[in-house]
Design a protein around this motif. Structure first.
Motif, PDB file in Angstrom:
ATOM      1  N   ARG A 389      -0.854  -7.822 -10.653  1.00 58.02           N
ATOM      2  CA  ARG A 389       0.526  -7.659 -11.103  1.00 58.02           C
ATOM      3  C   ARG A 389       1.236  -6.671 -10.187  1.00 58.02           C
ATOM      4  NH1 ARG A 389      -2.704  -4.457 -14.309  1.00 58.02           N
ATOM      5  NH2 ARG A 389      -1.980  -2.328 -14.756  1.00 58.02           N
ATOM      6  N   ASN A 390       2.533  -6.858 -10.042  1.00 59.86           N
ATOM      7  CA  ASN A 390       3.345  -5.920  -9.267  1.00 59.86           C
ATOM      8  C   ASN A 390       3.682  -4.675 -10.073  1.00 59.86           C
ATOM      9  OD1 ASN A 390       3.397  -7.519  -6.992  1.00 59.86           O
ATOM     10  ND2 ASN A 390       5.391  -8.441  -7.444  1.00 59.86           N
ATOM     11  N   TRP A 391       3.794  -4.845 -11.387  1.00 53.44           N
ATOM     12  CA  TRP A 391       4.230  -3.744 -12.242  1.00 53.44           C
ATOM     13  C   TRP A 391       3.057  -2.828 -12.582  1.00 53.44           C
ATOM     14  CZ3 TRP A 391       9.062  -2.251 -13.653  1.00 53.44           C
ATOM     15  CH2 TRP A 391       9.147  -1.248 -14.615  1.00 53.44           C
ATOM     16  N   LYS A 392       2.993  -1.685 -11.940  1.00 53.39           N
ATOM     17  CA  LYS A 392       1.963  -0.689 -12.221  1.00 53.39           C
ATOM     18  C   LYS A 392       2.647   0.668 -12.325  1.00 53.39           C
ATOM     19  CE  LYS A 392      -2.191  -1.092 -10.930  1.00 53.39           C
ATOM     20  NZ  LYS A 392      -3.488  -1.050 -10.215  1.00 53.39           N
ATOM     21  N   GLY A 393       2.471   1.321 -13.461  1.00 53.52           N
ATOM     22  CA  GLY A 393       3.121   2.605 -13.677  1.00 53.52           C
ATOM     23  C   GLY A 393       2.765   3.636 -12.631  1.00 53.52           C
TER      24      GLY A 393
END
Length: 498
Positions: A389-393
């Motif tokens: 995934r691109n979304w990583k905190g």
């Protein structure tokens, strides 16, 4: 000869199986702490091996916008109490396990550090302050920025040339100070470092719609309050999967809440104290990636692309950024004397600021998601590991995480004279609105990325009640009737789909 060759080939294959490849990285929990990740770990990470654009020869940097999160901080008061409660809980669990072991019912399997463990923040009455690591993060960031853009920061300091803003929260203003010390080091006469005094301005928390827009947005606060229980429900299956595994592994009767608290302790120990062999070692790498994912979901739903209000309430900040660039272009066109106009606008705030602003720019989207946002269509949640995934905190908003919008003047270019380059955590990042490039004509940036957001008015979106102009005087009997029966109090509020 053939036998020797066969033996050599066999040995090579054997070594390939036994010796790990240089490209294989040892699992580092410090890279999987979502928004509790330290900046040095997240910095320089390039998503999907993106190759940055080359700034054409002849281009000069004329302005820089920075939107940064505060640096690494200590746990808040609420979290300090949670860790104190965890210490009491662990004491009970260890005592019960010891009693069962003495009866011969179980064997002791838990690590020795659990005996008598106490929180490193035990007894602290206050928390949330910027720690030394956080100071260094912002200081070093400033030094690198000054070295990267020497033409921008060669001017004599003036508060109107280098505008520094922070929220009224101490860790944000302290981050601004640490940054300013690094930026203006050697430019003054103060102390051995020849520091220069500089101004940091703040807006009241109650009215700061540029950097704390989420605090002033009534509809967002209602949405978040209503959504938080659902987010906790989303986490439960992962906690319910991991908790029994911990019980079997260590013969301690952990609950779901214990698992959540131990994960929080892991993040604090690894990020703030560089301790990875205590709470973090209780979990397997796979369990850590799942726990990280649940944290990333929370950020996505409550601060990111989960609902459009999360980021569209940040439109005043986006407008401020664009306005500063337009002013810089006008100054360039008018050939103003250097030092008489603004060259950088530097802002220091929170994850609740940086995450929505990244979303306004369209960063960390996948496939056709940018087009879906433009069509007001909802997005799917970030996929569960092991899917990528691109979304990583840890990348979107680590401690000291930042977005820089660098404005370039490129006179030799035929299509456009001014370009915007976007850097996230100092790394150029592609923008879907600019054909997945990080270097974008200013006019295209405004048309495709900025303008679609500007149709959303902050006051209407957030349900902010504006002060109305006095109404014409009506008959005294009518006024009395309205006052008695409350008709004036029934104000019509704009209803916004959250």
């Amino acid at each position: 000869m053939e036998i020797k060759m066969a033996m050599a080939t066999f040995l090579v294959l054997l070594l390939a199986l036994v010796v790990p490849s240089k490209t294989e990285e040892k699992f580092d929990v410090r890279k999987h702490l979502s928004t509790v990740t330290r900046y040095g770990v997240a910095k320089d990470v390039v998503a999907n091996d993106y190759v940055a654009s080359t700034v054409p020869d002849g281009c000069t940097t004329i302005h820089l916008n920075l939107v940064a999160r505060h640096g690494t901080r200590s746990p808040t008061k609420k979290r300090i109490r949670e860790l104190d409660n965890l210490a009491n809980r662990l004491e009970v669990l260890v005592r019960d396990a010891k009693a069962e072991a003495e009866k011969g019912n179980i064997s002791l399997k838990f690590p020795a550090w659990l005996w008598g463990w106490q929180s490193p923040w035990k007894g602290r009455q206050k928390g949330g302050e910027l720690i030394i690591i956080g100071e260094e993060e912002l200081h070093h960031l400033a030094v690198r920025i000054r070295e990267r853009f020497p033409d921008l920061f060669d001017e004599e300091y003036h508060p109107d040339t280098f505008v520094i803003k922070a929220t009224q929260v101490p860790r944000a203003s302290a981050s601004a100070v640490a940054f300013g010390i690094g930026l203006f080091n050697g430019r003054g006469t103060l102390a051995a470092g020849k520091h220069r005094a500089f101004a940091v301005t703040s807006e009241s928390r109650a009215s700061d719609i540029l950097l704390r827009f989420y605090d002033c947005c009534k509809n967002y606060k209602e949405y978040r309050k209503n959504q938080e229980p659902s987010v906790e429900k989303l986490k439960e299956p992962i906690l319910d999967e991991i908790t029994p595994a911990l019980v079997r592994r260590y013969q301690l009767n952990f609950t779901r809440q214990d698992t959540a608290s131990l994960w929080f302790l892991c993040k604090q120990e690894a990020s703030l104290l560089d301790i990875t062999d205590q709470a973090c070692s209780l979990f397997t790498p796979h369990e850590i990636t799942l726990l990280e994912w649940t944290d990333d979901l929370e950020v996505y739903i409550l601060k990111g692309y989960g609902k459009s209000i999360n980021y569209r309430m940040g439109v005043p900040l986006l407008e401020d950024v664009v306005q500063s660039m337009e002013q810089a272009i006008n100054s360039k066109e008018e050939n103003l004397i250097p030092g008489t106009y603004e060259k950088a606008r530097l802002r220091f705030a929170h994850a609740e600021t940086v995450v929505p602003f990244s979303c306004l720019l369209g960063l960390f989207l996948e496939g056709s998601e940018f087009e879906r946002i433009q069509r007001e269509q909802p997005l799917e949640l970030p996929p569960k590991p092991p899917q990528k995934r691109n979304w990583k905190g840890s990348i979107v908003a680590p401690f000291a995480g930042n977005n820089m919008l660098v404005l370039h003047s490129c006179p030799a270019n035929n299509s456009s004279k001014y370009f915007v380059q976007v850097l996230h955590n100092e790394v150029p990042v592609p923008m879907p609105g600019c054909d997945n490039k990080d270097f974008c004509p200013f006019d295209v940036f405004k048309e495709r990325i900025v303008n679609p957001h500007l149709k959303h008015d902050y006051n209407s979106l957030c349900g902010v009640e504006l002060v109305q102009e006095p109404k014409p005087v009506v008959g005294k009997l009518t006024q009395l009737s309205r006052w008695l029966f409350g008709q004036d109090g029934d104000k019509q509020k704009n209803k916004v789909e959250l």
